[in-house]
Write a protein that holds these residues in place. Structure first.
Motif, PDB file in Angstrom:
ATOM      1  N   GLY A   1      35.020 -67.704 -55.302  1.00  0.00           N
ATOM      2  CA  GLY A   1      34.098 -68.656 -54.714  1.00  0.00           C
ATOM      3  C   GLY A   1      32.910 -68.975 -55.594  1.00  0.00           C
ATOM      4  O   GLY A   1      32.237 -69.999 -55.389  1.00  0.00           O
ATOM      5  N   THR A   2      32.619 -68.120 -56.585  1.00  0.00           N
ATOM      6  CA  THR A   2      31.503 -68.403 -57.486  1.00  0.00           C
ATOM      7  C   THR A   2      31.769 -69.620 -58.374  1.00  0.00           C
ATOM      8  O   THR A   2      30.837 -70.185 -58.946  1.00  0.00           O
ATOM      9  N   PHE A   3      33.046 -70.012 -58.483  1.00  0.00           N
ATOM     10  CA  PHE A   3      33.392 -71.182 -59.293  1.00  0.00           C
ATOM     11  C   PHE A   3      33.516 -72.448 -58.451  1.00  0.00           C
ATOM     12  O   PHE A   3      33.859 -73.501 -58.974  1.00  0.00           O
ATOM     13  N   VAL A   4      33.262 -72.315 -57.148  1.00  0.00           N
ATOM     14  CA  VAL A   4      33.356 -73.459 -56.238  1.00  0.00           C
ATOM     15  C   VAL A   4      31.944 -73.852 -55.829  1.00  0.00           C
ATOM     16  O   VAL A   4      31.203 -73.021 -55.288  1.00  0.00           O
ATOM     17  N   PRO A   5      31.538 -75.080 -56.039  1.00  0.00           N
ATOM     18  CA  PRO A   5      30.173 -75.478 -55.667  1.00  0.00           C
ATOM     19  C   PRO A   5      30.021 -75.625 -54.162  1.00  0.00           C
ATOM     20  O   PRO A   5      30.994 -75.781 -53.429  1.00  0.00           O
TER      21      PRO A   5
ATOM     22  N   ALA B   1      25.282 -63.898 -40.110  1.00  0.00           N
ATOM     23  CA  ALA B   1      24.708 -63.283 -41.307  1.00  0.00           C
ATOM     24  C   ALA B   1      25.061 -64.044 -42.577  1.00  0.00           C
ATOM     25  O   ALA B   1      24.223 -64.164 -43.478  1.00  0.00           O
ATOM     26  N   LEU B   2      26.279 -64.591 -42.643  1.00  0.00           N
ATOM     27  CA  LEU B   2      26.741 -65.185 -43.887  1.00  0.00           C
ATOM     28  C   LEU B   2      26.687 -66.711 -43.894  1.00  0.00           C
ATOM     29  O   LEU B   2      26.446 -67.311 -44.946  1.00  0.00           O
ATOM     30  N   LEU B   3      26.913 -67.351 -42.738  1.00  0.00           N
ATOM     31  CA  LEU B   3      27.073 -68.806 -42.719  1.00  0.00           C
ATOM     32  C   LEU B   3      25.935 -69.547 -42.048  1.00  0.00           C
ATOM     33  O   LEU B   3      25.809 -70.763 -42.222  1.00  0.00           O
ATOM     34  N   ASN B   4      25.127 -68.869 -41.231  1.00  0.00           N
ATOM     35  CA  ASN B   4      24.032 -69.551 -40.570  1.00  0.00           C
ATOM     36  C   ASN B   4      22.990 -69.996 -41.591  1.00  0.00           C
ATOM     37  O   ASN B   4      22.577 -69.228 -42.441  1.00  0.00           O
ATOM     38  N   LYS B   5      22.535 -71.234 -41.480  1.00  0.00           N
ATOM     39  CA  LYS B   5      21.576 -71.780 -42.444  1.00  0.00           C
ATOM     40  C   LYS B   5      20.163 -71.397 -42.045  1.00  0.00           C
ATOM     41  O   LYS B   5      19.869 -71.207 -40.900  1.00  0.00           O
TER      42      LYS B   5
ATOM     43  N   LEU C   1      27.882 -58.563 -49.435  1.00  0.00           N
ATOM     44  CA  LEU C   1      26.855 -58.659 -50.472  1.00  0.00           C
ATOM     45  C   LEU C   1      26.939 -60.005 -51.186  1.00  0.00           C
ATOM     46  O   LEU C   1      25.903 -60.640 -51.452  1.00  0.00           O
ATOM     47  N   ALA C   2      28.159 -60.456 -51.478  1.00  0.00           N
ATOM     48  CA  ALA C   2      28.314 -61.750 -52.138  1.00  0.00           C
ATOM     49  C   ALA C   2      27.905 -62.904 -51.226  1.00  0.00           C
ATOM     50  O   ALA C   2      27.376 -63.914 -51.690  1.00  0.00           O
ATOM     51  N   GLY C   3      28.138 -62.765 -49.920  1.00  0.00           N
ATOM     52  CA  GLY C   3      27.812 -63.847 -48.998  1.00  0.00           C
ATOM     53  C   GLY C   3      26.343 -63.937 -48.654  1.00  0.00           C
ATOM     54  O   GLY C   3      25.786 -65.036 -48.546  1.00  0.00           O
ATOM     55  N   ILE C   4      25.698 -62.793 -48.501  1.00  0.00           N
ATOM     56  CA  ILE C   4      24.275 -62.793 -48.155  1.00  0.00           C
ATOM     57  C   ILE C   4      23.408 -62.903 -49.400  1.00  0.00           C
ATOM     58  O   ILE C   4      22.387 -63.583 -49.416  1.00  0.00           O
ATOM     59  N   GLY C   5      23.811 -62.224 -50.470  1.00  0.00           N
ATOM     60  CA  GLY C   5      23.032 -62.267 -51.691  1.00  0.00           C
ATOM     61  C   GLY C   5      21.654 -61.653 -51.495  1.00  0.00           C
ATOM     62  O   GLY C   5      21.505 -60.571 -50.953  1.00  0.00           O
TER      63      GLY C   5
ATOM     64  N   THR D   1      31.417 -70.878 -51.169  1.00  0.00           N
ATOM     65  CA  THR D   1      31.295 -69.479 -51.607  1.00  0.00           C
ATOM     66  C   THR D   1      31.044 -68.561 -50.422  1.00  0.00           C
ATOM     67  O   THR D   1      31.688 -67.511 -50.280  1.00  0.00           O
ATOM     68  N   ARG D   2      30.134 -68.948 -49.555  1.00  0.00           N
ATOM     69  CA  ARG D   2      29.812 -68.108 -48.400  1.00  0.00           C
ATOM     70  C   ARG D   2      30.953 -68.082 -47.404  1.00  0.00           C
ATOM     71  O   ARG D   2      31.197 -67.065 -46.748  1.00  0.00           O
TER      72      ARG D   2
END
Length: 299
Positions: A82-86, A295-299, A144-148, A90-91
């Protein structure tokens, strides 16, 4: 142009995402490798001689469950890809991988408590514990990758996920009053005959399990009010983790207490789960999914 490249290379958010994705991908490899390791050892049936202890790997013992773990292992590569997808993809990929990792971990917990097949005296080897470590790594790295670096970032629209978690917690409490398992009599001829009033709630099966699930659901429901105030992503993920722990208690403690055999009946005559068990499991799954989404998708 050179300054932009330096800024991208030094982006701390991307570095955290890469570390989390790397952990999830490496853990996926561990999870996949665990299927080729020996999981159980138990006696085989022989007519005229003593039998050696037979060992089985995850691929051999788990059946369809091995495919579930393999899919979760492959899903561990999604956060890194997902890091290569704008954009927000990714999340989303990280959330999907985290859900797959938590589901795989729950399956492993169940198979640690209850090996497949009718035999009750199979010993657990290294395989399931390696698989549990790998599944936990997939979930943790994906989160960790989703929340950063947004761990303490406040949620903008917490009402829907918090309300879902509270409703799911109430559902778990209600499920404790529903039928949990069914008992049957095992006559001498081997054909099970149902007993009148053989359906039991979790309170009849094990009051300890019932108390743990009740207290867990109450704690999650009460903590949801606090999370609605502070709105941290880390806090709402903690609610999701609490839902997973409740599901793990249910799936591990119930077969350990009642010695439930899914492919037949054992000496205690307990042969089937009932609706309350599945309603409780569904409520726990709703808590986990709502917490991950917030946690991961809410803006």
């Amino acid at each position: 142009m050179a300054a932009q490249r330096i800024a991208v290379a030094a982006d701390p958010e991307r570095e955290v995402v890469l570390v989390g994705g790397g952990i999830a991908a490496a853990s996926g490899l561990v999870l996949l490798a665990s299927l080729f390791v020996e999981w159980y050892r138990g006696p085989t049936f022989c007519l005229f001689a003593g039998c050696a202890q037979a060992t089985t790997t995850g691929w051999t013992a788990l059946g369809l469950g091995s495919a579930v773990l393999a899919i979760a292992a492959v899903a561990g590569t999604l956060p890194l890809a997902g890091t290569f997808v704008p954009g927000p993809a990714t999340r989303r990929l990280a959330a999907l991988s985290a859900a797959a990792g938590l589901g795989a971990a729950l399956l492993v917990v169940f198979r640690i408590a209850r090996p497949p097949g009718p035999l009750l005296n199979q010993s657990r080897l290294a395989g399931p514990f390696i698989a549990l470590l790998g599944a936990a790594g997939v979930a943790g790295g994906s989160v960790l990758a989703g929340i950063g670096r947004r761990i303490f970032e406040p949620l903008t629209r917490p009402a829907v996920p918090i309300a879902t978690i509270v409703l799911a917690s109430v559902t778990v409490m209600i499920s404790l009053l529903l039928p949990w398992v069914r008992r049957v009599v095992i006559p001498i001829d081997g054909h099970p005959a149902p007993l009148g009033g053989a359906v039991q709630t979790v309170w009849h099966v094990s009051p300890t399990v019932g108390v743990l699930l009740l207290l867990g659901a109450l704690a999650i429901a009460c903590a949801s009010g606090l999370v609605a105030v502070i709105r941290w992503r880390a806090a709402v993920f903690a609610l999701a983790l609490g839902g997973w722990v409740a599901a793990a208690i249910e799936t591990a403690a119930t077969p350990l207490v009642v010695h439930l055999a899914l492919r037949g009946s054992d000496a205690s005559g307990l042969v089937a789960y009932e609706s309350g068990y599945y309603v409780c499991l569904g409520g726990c799954a709703a808590i986990v999914l709502a917490g991950l989404w917030a946690a991961l998708l809410n803006k």
